[in-house]
Design a protein around this motif. Structure first.
Motif, PDB file in Angstrom:
ATOM      1  N   ALA A 169      -7.257  10.282  -0.238  1.00 11.02           N
ATOM      2  CA  ALA A 169      -7.137   8.896  -0.704  1.00 11.02           C
ATOM      3  C   ALA A 169      -5.707   8.536  -1.049  1.00 11.02           C
ATOM      4  O   ALA A 169      -5.310   7.378  -0.949  1.00 11.02           O
ATOM      5  CB  ALA A 169      -8.046   8.679  -1.920  1.00 11.02           C
ATOM      6  N   SER A 170      -4.912   9.532  -1.464  1.00 14.97           N
ATOM      7  CA  SER A 170      -3.529   9.236  -1.828  1.00 14.97           C
ATOM      8  C   SER A 170      -2.661   8.977  -0.596  1.00 14.97           C
ATOM      9  O   SER A 170      -1.628   8.327  -0.684  1.00 14.97           O
ATOM     10  CB  SER A 170      -2.935  10.400  -2.632  1.00 14.97           C
ATOM     11  OG  SER A 170      -2.878  11.576  -1.839  1.00 14.97           O
ATOM     12  N   LEU A 171      -3.084   9.489   0.564  1.00 18.00           N
ATOM     13  CA  LEU A 171      -2.324   9.289   1.793  1.00 18.00           C
ATOM     14  C   LEU A 171      -2.738   8.013   2.518  1.00 18.00           C
ATOM     15  O   LEU A 171      -1.925   7.350   3.137  1.00 18.00           O
ATOM     16  CB  LEU A 171      -2.509  10.488   2.725  1.00 18.00           C
ATOM     17  CG  LEU A 171      -2.011  11.846   2.209  1.00 18.00           C
ATOM     18  CD1 LEU A 171      -2.315  12.936   3.220  1.00 18.00           C
ATOM     19  CD2 LEU A 171      -0.516  11.787   1.926  1.00 18.00           C
ATOM     20  N   VAL A 172      -4.026   7.691   2.445  1.00 22.03           N
ATOM     21  CA  VAL A 172      -4.532   6.494   3.106  1.00 22.03           C
ATOM     22  C   VAL A 172      -4.640   5.387   2.067  1.00 22.03           C
ATOM     23  O   VAL A 172      -5.707   5.085   1.546  1.00 22.03           O
ATOM     24  CB  VAL A 172      -5.901   6.771   3.768  1.00 22.03           C
ATOM     25  CG1 VAL A 172      -6.360   5.548   4.558  1.00 22.03           C
ATOM     26  CG2 VAL A 172      -5.817   7.973   4.681  1.00 22.03           C
ATOM     27  N   HIS A 173      -3.515   4.791   1.759  1.00 20.77           N
ATOM     28  CA  HIS A 173      -3.475   3.736   0.745  1.00 20.77           C
ATOM     29  C   HIS A 173      -3.857   2.406   1.381  1.00 20.77           C
ATOM     30  O   HIS A 173      -3.491   2.136   2.532  1.00 20.77           O
ATOM     31  CB  HIS A 173      -2.071   3.650   0.141  1.00 20.77           C
ATOM     32  CG  HIS A 173      -2.002   2.827  -1.101  1.00 20.77           C
ATOM     33  ND1 HIS A 173      -1.936   1.445  -1.074  1.00 20.77           N
ATOM     34  CD2 HIS A 173      -2.003   3.185  -2.410  1.00 20.77           C
ATOM     35  CE1 HIS A 173      -1.891   0.995  -2.313  1.00 20.77           C
ATOM     36  NE2 HIS A 173      -1.930   2.029  -3.132  1.00 20.77           N
ATOM     37  N   PRO A 174      -4.616   1.558   0.675  1.00 22.33           N
ATOM     38  CA  PRO A 174      -4.974   0.245   1.229  1.00 22.33           C
ATOM     39  C   PRO A 174      -3.781  -0.548   1.741  1.00 22.33           C
ATOM     40  O   PRO A 174      -3.891  -1.296   2.716  1.00 22.33           O
ATOM     41  CB  PRO A 174      -5.643  -0.452   0.040  1.00 22.33           C
ATOM     42  CG  PRO A 174      -6.221   0.660  -0.764  1.00 22.33           C
ATOM     43  CD  PRO A 174      -5.241   1.787  -0.643  1.00 22.33           C
ATOM     44  N   ARG A 175      -2.622  -0.390   1.096  1.00 19.21           N
ATOM     45  CA  ARG A 175      -1.427  -1.111   1.533  1.00 19.21           C
ATOM     46  C   ARG A 175      -1.079  -0.779   2.970  1.00 19.21           C
ATOM     47  O   ARG A 175      -0.733  -1.669   3.755  1.00 19.21           O
ATOM     48  CB  ARG A 175      -0.259  -0.766   0.617  1.00 19.21           C
ATOM     49  CG  ARG A 175       1.059  -1.434   1.019  1.00 19.21           C
ATOM     50  CD  ARG A 175       2.189  -1.027   0.092  1.00 19.21           C
ATOM     51  NE  ARG A 175       2.387   0.418   0.045  1.00 19.21           N
ATOM     52  CZ  ARG A 175       2.085   1.198  -0.986  1.00 19.21           C
ATOM     53  NH1 ARG A 175       1.572   0.677  -2.090  1.00 19.21           N
ATOM     54  NH2 ARG A 175       2.293   2.500  -0.937  1.00 19.21           N
ATOM     55  N   GLU A 176      -1.175   0.511   3.330  1.00 17.41           N
ATOM     56  CA  GLU A 176      -0.815   0.937   4.680  1.00 17.41           C
ATOM     57  C   GLU A 176      -1.829   0.451   5.706  1.00 17.41           C
ATOM     58  O   GLU A 176      -1.492   0.186   6.855  1.00 17.41           O
ATOM     59  CB  GLU A 176      -0.706   2.467   4.734  1.00 17.41           C
ATOM     60  CG  GLU A 176       0.314   3.051   3.780  1.00 17.41           C
ATOM     61  CD  GLU A 176       1.686   2.430   3.979  1.00 17.41           C
ATOM     62  OE1 GLU A 176       2.086   2.219   5.130  1.00 17.41           O
ATOM     63  OE2 GLU A 176       2.353   2.136   2.966  1.00 17.41           O
ATOM     64  N   VAL A 177      -3.086   0.362   5.312  1.00 16.11           N
ATOM     65  CA  VAL A 177      -4.137  -0.072   6.232  1.00 16.11           C
ATOM     66  C   VAL A 177      -4.098  -1.577   6.444  1.00 16.11           C
ATOM     67  O   VAL A 177      -4.169  -2.064   7.581  1.00 16.11           O
ATOM     68  CB  VAL A 177      -5.520   0.359   5.705  1.00 16.11           C
ATOM     69  CG1 VAL A 177      -6.638  -0.248   6.557  1.00 16.11           C
ATOM     70  CG2 VAL A 177      -5.634   1.875   5.686  1.00 16.11           C
ATOM     71  N   PHE A 178      -3.961  -2.333   5.355  1.00 14.51           N
ATOM     72  CA  PHE A 178      -4.119  -3.788   5.450  1.00 14.51           C
ATOM     73  C   PHE A 178      -2.807  -4.541   5.654  1.00 14.51           C
ATOM     74  O   PHE A 178      -2.828  -5.719   5.996  1.00 14.51           O
ATOM     75  CB  PHE A 178      -4.835  -4.311   4.208  1.00 14.51           C
ATOM     76  CG  PHE A 178      -6.288  -3.903   4.156  1.00 14.51           C
ATOM     77  CD1 PHE A 178      -7.228  -4.530   4.955  1.00 14.51           C
ATOM     78  CD2 PHE A 178      -6.701  -2.873   3.327  1.00 14.51           C
ATOM     79  CE1 PHE A 178      -8.560  -4.150   4.932  1.00 14.51           C
ATOM     80  CE2 PHE A 178      -8.024  -2.476   3.289  1.00 14.51           C
ATOM     81  CZ  PHE A 178      -8.961  -3.112   4.099  1.00 14.51           C
ATOM     82  N   ARG A 179      -1.672  -3.879   5.466  1.00 14.86           N
ATOM     83  CA  ARG A 179      -0.394  -4.567   5.689  1.00 14.86           C
ATOM     84  C   ARG A 179      -0.292  -5.069   7.118  1.00 14.86           C
ATOM     85  O   ARG A 179       0.048  -6.231   7.363  1.00 14.86           O
ATOM     86  CB  ARG A 179       0.769  -3.614   5.374  1.00 14.86           C
ATOM     87  CG  ARG A 179       2.146  -4.206   5.614  1.00 14.86           C
ATOM     88  CD  ARG A 179       3.224  -3.253   5.118  1.00 14.86           C
ATOM     89  NE  ARG A 179       3.152  -1.968   5.801  1.00 14.86           N
ATOM     90  CZ  ARG A 179       3.743  -1.696   6.961  1.00 14.86           C
ATOM     91  NH1 ARG A 179       4.448  -2.635   7.572  1.00 14.86           N
ATOM     92  NH2 ARG A 179       3.649  -0.507   7.521  1.00 14.86           N
ATOM     93  N   ARG A 180      -0.597  -4.205   8.071  1.00 18.96           N
ATOM     94  CA  ARG A 180      -0.528  -4.610   9.468  1.00 18.96           C
ATOM     95  C   ARG A 180      -1.648  -5.581   9.819  1.00 18.96           C
ATOM     96  O   ARG A 180      -1.479  -6.475  10.642  1.00 18.96           O
ATOM     97  CB  ARG A 180      -0.589  -3.369  10.368  1.00 18.96           C
ATOM     98  CG  ARG A 180       0.612  -2.456  10.246  1.00 18.96           C
ATOM     99  CD  ARG A 180       1.846  -3.057  10.891  1.00 18.96           C
ATOM    100  NE  ARG A 180       1.721  -3.155  12.329  1.00 18.96           N
ATOM    101  CZ  ARG A 180       1.992  -2.168  13.168  1.00 18.96           C
ATOM    102  NH1 ARG A 180       2.426  -0.997  12.711  1.00 18.96           N
ATOM    103  NH2 ARG A 180       1.870  -2.337  14.464  1.00 18.96           N
ATOM    104  N   ALA A 181      -2.812  -5.374   9.206  1.00 17.01           N
ATOM    105  CA  ALA A 181      -3.942  -6.271   9.473  1.00 17.01           C
ATOM    106  C   ALA A 181      -3.605  -7.692   9.052  1.00 17.01           C
ATOM    107  O   ALA A 181      -3.903  -8.658   9.770  1.00 17.01           O
ATOM    108  CB  ALA A 181      -5.186  -5.773   8.742  1.00 17.01           C
TER     109      ALA A 181
END
Length: 255
Positions: A169-181
């Motif tokens: 969970a610390s590596l897959v942060h929502p920021r990294e997932v949804f920034r590009r989205a």
């Protein structure tokens, strides 16, 4: 002769003040930084041209040069595209290198406009995700976490790798997932990752990451439609198991 105590005569021309360069601008106002933080569509035409210009001559910025160049073409990119490369160099601050970059960018735009659009793949079910991502992920010796961006018709816009290694969970942060989205205007996302062991049973971390991202997606208005776990010839869908709650139904892959 100036009398004692008299005020010195005012000079006709005071010292010339040079306009500060882009380095003095706030980072959020610089065209290149704005393009990274927002989207190219958010920038004005002169700001996009300024990125191609790179830097202006002493006393002006790349945005100043871009504005002069645009004005010299009547504010029209079409007019600019028709001009010979050498003509663009008539604007102060536009030399051979800058004019070549601008001409190349305009030619790329022409080619893009004439390129036929390839139909996007639509996602109807988890098996479609397996067919798309399985060949790439199922035989890897390590875990990879990907996010698939979808438009409003559930057609694939882009596949983006978020992390490589053990899912955490610390590596897959929502920021990294949804920034590009957010930047690409995605309407929804599907999460995908593989289990090198071949077993598609979700781990505690799988469930934690899924719950964290699903909650973030609801807040942002970009729902997580599914989290598909890919194994050796098999896949598992958290959505089919019950609203991404971790009760996963195992299914054989399509071959």
């Amino acid at each position: 002769m100036v009398r004692e105590g008299a005020r010195p005569a005012r000079q006709e021309h005071g010292p010339i003040r040079q306009r500060p360069g882009l380095a003095a601008w706030a980072a959020a106002e610089r065209p290149r930084e704005r393009l990274h933080d927002e989207t190219p569509a958010a920038l004005a035409t002169r700001e996009l041209l300024a990125i191609l210009v790179g830097s202006g001559p002493t006393g002006s910025t790349s945005v100043d040069v871009a504005a002069r160049l645009l004005a010299d073409c009547g504010g029209s990119l079409r007019t600019m595209a028709r001009r010979p490369v050498a003509d663009l160099q008539g604007v102060v601050g536009v030399g051979p290198a800058v004019s070549a970059r601008i001409a190349a960018a305009l030619e790329l735009g022409r080619r893009l406009a004439s390129e036929p659009e390839t139909p996007r793949r639509r996602i109807h079910r988890p098996a479609d995700i397996y067919a798309m991502c399985g060949p790439r992920l199922r035989d890897l010796p390590h875990e990879e976490f990907w996010v698939v961006l979808l438009d409003s018709q559930h057609a694939v816009m882009r596949e983006i790798q978020v992390s490589r290694g053990i899912l955490d969970a610390s590596l897959v942060h929502p920021r990294e997932v949804f920034r590009r989205a957010i930047a690409e205007g995605a309407a929804a996302v599907i999460l995908v990752h593989n289990h090198p062991s071949g077993d598609v049973s979700p781990s505690v971390e799988d469930r934690a990451v899924t719950g964290q991202l699903a909650r973030s997606g609801r807040v942002l208005g970009i729902p997580v439609l599914d989290h598909v776990i890919i194994g050796s010839g098999r896949w598992a869908s958290m959505a089919e198991a019950g609203a991404l709650d971790g009760r996963v139904e195992r299914r054989p892959g399509p071959g």
